[in-house]
Motif scaffolding. Structure first.
Motif, PDB file in Angstrom:
ATOM      1  N   THR A 206      -5.153  -6.488  -9.905  1.00 20.37           N
ATOM      2  CA  THR A 206      -6.616  -6.435  -9.926  1.00 20.37           C
ATOM      3  C   THR A 206      -7.221  -7.754 -10.376  1.00 20.37           C
ATOM      4  O   THR A 206      -8.447  -7.897 -10.392  1.00 20.37           O
ATOM      5  CB  THR A 206      -7.095  -5.325 -10.882  1.00 20.37           C
ATOM      6  N   GLU A 207      -6.374  -8.722 -10.748  1.00 24.07           N
ATOM      7  CA  GLU A 207      -6.880  -9.981 -11.279  1.00 24.07           C
ATOM      8  C   GLU A 207      -5.811 -11.067 -11.161  1.00 24.07           C
ATOM      9  O   GLU A 207      -4.648 -10.783 -10.878  1.00 24.07           O
ATOM     10  CB  GLU A 207      -7.283  -9.821 -12.753  1.00 24.07           C
TER      11      GLU A 207
ATOM     12  N   ASN B 235     -10.041 -13.979  -4.958  1.00 22.79           N
ATOM     13  CA  ASN B 235     -10.654 -12.658  -4.838  1.00 22.79           C
ATOM     14  C   ASN B 235     -11.939 -12.754  -4.022  1.00 22.79           C
ATOM     15  O   ASN B 235     -12.542 -13.821  -3.895  1.00 22.79           O
ATOM     16  CB  ASN B 235     -10.961 -12.079  -6.216  1.00 22.79           C
TER      17      ASN B 235
ATOM     18  N   GLN C 281     -15.570 -10.218  -2.630  1.00 23.17           N
ATOM     19  CA  GLN C 281     -16.360  -9.014  -2.812  1.00 23.17           C
ATOM     20  C   GLN C 281     -17.181  -8.724  -1.564  1.00 23.17           C
ATOM     21  O   GLN C 281     -17.481  -9.631  -0.787  1.00 23.17           O
ATOM     22  CB  GLN C 281     -17.295  -9.164  -4.022  1.00 23.17           C
TER      23      GLN C 281
ATOM     24  N   TYR D  68     -10.173  -3.830  -5.529  1.00 20.08           N
ATOM     25  CA  TYR D  68      -9.987  -5.222  -5.920  1.00 20.08           C
ATOM     26  C   TYR D  68      -9.373  -5.950  -4.733  1.00 20.08           C
ATOM     27  O   TYR D  68      -8.254  -5.643  -4.317  1.00 20.08           O
ATOM     28  CB  TYR D  68      -9.090  -5.298  -7.160  1.00 20.08           C
ATOM     29  N   ARG D  69     -10.145  -6.898  -4.180  1.00 20.44           N
ATOM     30  CA  ARG D  69      -9.785  -7.533  -2.908  1.00 20.44           C
ATOM     31  C   ARG D  69      -9.397  -9.001  -3.106  1.00 20.44           C
ATOM     32  O   ARG D  69     -10.060  -9.729  -3.848  1.00 20.44           O
ATOM     33  CB  ARG D  69     -10.964  -7.455  -1.929  1.00 20.44           C
ATOM     34  N   PHE D  70      -8.381  -9.412  -2.344  1.00 18.69           N
ATOM     35  CA  PHE D  70      -7.920 -10.795  -2.406  1.00 18.69           C
ATOM     36  C   PHE D  70      -7.490 -11.234  -1.012  1.00 18.69           C
ATOM     37  O   PHE D  70      -7.029 -10.427  -0.208  1.00 18.69           O
ATOM     38  CB  PHE D  70      -6.735 -10.940  -3.361  1.00 18.69           C
TER      39      PHE D  70
ATOM     40  N   LYS E 122      -5.685  -5.275  -1.094  1.00 15.61           N
ATOM     41  CA  LYS E 122      -6.719  -4.420  -1.684  1.00 15.61           C
ATOM     42  C   LYS E 122      -6.058  -3.357  -2.542  1.00 15.61           C
ATOM     43  O   LYS E 122      -5.253  -2.563  -2.058  1.00 15.61           O
ATOM     44  CB  LYS E 122      -7.574  -3.779  -0.590  1.00 15.61           C
TER      45      LYS E 122
END
Length: 355
Positions: free
Chosen positions: A43-44, A52, A54, A67-69, A96
């Protein structure tokens, strides 16, 4: 072992994992990709070159936090597209992670249960989707899908349901594109109007996400921002109601309801750029192949009357043959359904007379 050597080791591990993917080798554990500094926290802190991102409004998934990257190959870029999904080079990885809250009014990892992490990997042959289910501190690849029982509180109401982790086949339903009788999968959320927003930066003022990507040389061909469409969060009451409703319907429905999507036969087109007063957007349009549900409704959108509009009605139905979206939700999104209801009720009846 010095810091540079440690970074080199992780780059090699990630590269080897992605090479194995290209060869269709099964990668059993998410940690094998070395995508995150702390493997148990997807998530980080993504490892370089991950970043990341949004979206202004999101696909509803039972109130899960997402949580997207995005990870791009070295020295390569995404290509800006004004209305379609951005083009990403071969070797790109989208990540995700889904975490279900215990209370939808609270945020933070202490209020969440990590459920799954999905990867989309751009191979030479096209995109592939992989899902990893979290069990304790490890995420293992699953193919057939799974159900996870969860209880959450939403505005004082306790809800217990089975959150469904999609199978590989179910992933294809939402991500499917049909071209020249060939079916392939494609990302959904990387669209200009969903990415055109200000995002917070550590120890700095918020910046526009698209400008940031352009300045980092990971996005090519970005035009002047004044020419880029922008949709707003469904809870942003200061923003235009139609803008918010169309952005919400785009991310939740348009991946199927478009000319190349899984629901193309319906004739309903819910992409953000389609004229919302038109027949193909659903105004006074009768859907083929659906019986109207328990209330026997006839039209997708009846301007000025959400209660008689199938578009809103199927958002609140729960039977498998009736609910929309057909997969991806087990409970009703009260905020989303209220938004669509208000929008339809506020439409002028002069747009169309349904008879």
């Amino acid at each position: 072992m010095n810091v540079l050597h440690v970074k080199s080791v992780f780059r090699v591990k990630r590269k080897n994992a992605l090479i194995a993917e290209q060869k269709l080798t099964v990668i059993p554990n998410l940690s094998d990709y070395s995508l995150f500094v702390e493997p148990t926290k997807p998530t980080e802190a993504p490892r370089a070159p991950g970043i990341n991102y949004q979206l202004s409004t999101e696909l509803f998934s039972n109130y899960a936090s997402k949580y997207r990257f995005v990870f791009l190959p070295e020295n390569q870029q995404m290509k800006f597209m004004p209305q379609q999904v951005f083009q990403l080079p071969v070797g790109s990885v989208l990540v995700k992670s889904f975490a279900l809250p215990f209370d939808t009014q609270s945020t933070g990892e202490n209020n969440e249960k990590l459920i799954e992490t999905r990867l989309m990997i751009h191979r030479e042959a096209g995109w592939t989707a992989l899902t990893y289910q979290w069990q304790q501190d490890n995420a293992e690849l699953i193919i057939a899908g799974a159900d996870v029982t969860h209880t959450l509180n939403n505005q004082g109401e306790s809800m217990t349901f089975d959150y469904h982790i999609p199978s590989k086949v179910e992933c294809k339903i939402c991500h499917q594109i049909n071209e020249n009788d060939i079916s392939r999968i494609n990302p959904i959320g990387l669209k200009a109007h969903l990415l055109n927003l200000d995002i917070p930066r550590e120890n700095a003022n918020p910046v526009n996400q698209l400008n940031l990507w352009s300045n980092l040389a990971i996005l090519a061909d970005l035009p002047d921002l004044d020419t880029v469409d922008k949709s707003f969060s469904l809870i942003n009451e200061a923003a235009d109601l139609t803008n918010r409703a169309k952005g919400y319907l785009d991310i939740n429905c348009a991946h199927c309801h478009n000319e190349q999507g899984f629901a193309s036969i319906s004739g309903l087109r819910l992409s953000y750029h389609i004229d919302h007063t038109s027949f193909k957007y659903g105004v006074c349009k009768q859907p083929p192949g659906w019986d109207g549900g328990p209330n026997g409704l006839a039209y997708d959108i009846v301007p000025g009357n959400a209660e008689q509009s199938i578009l809103h009605y199927r958002q609140v139905l729960s039977a498998p043959k009736d609910k929309m979206p057909p997969i991806g939700r087990e409970i009703v999104h009260s905020e989303g359904t209220e938004l669509v209801k208000r929008w339809i009720d506020n439409m002028s009846a002069n747009i169309g007379t349904c008879q």
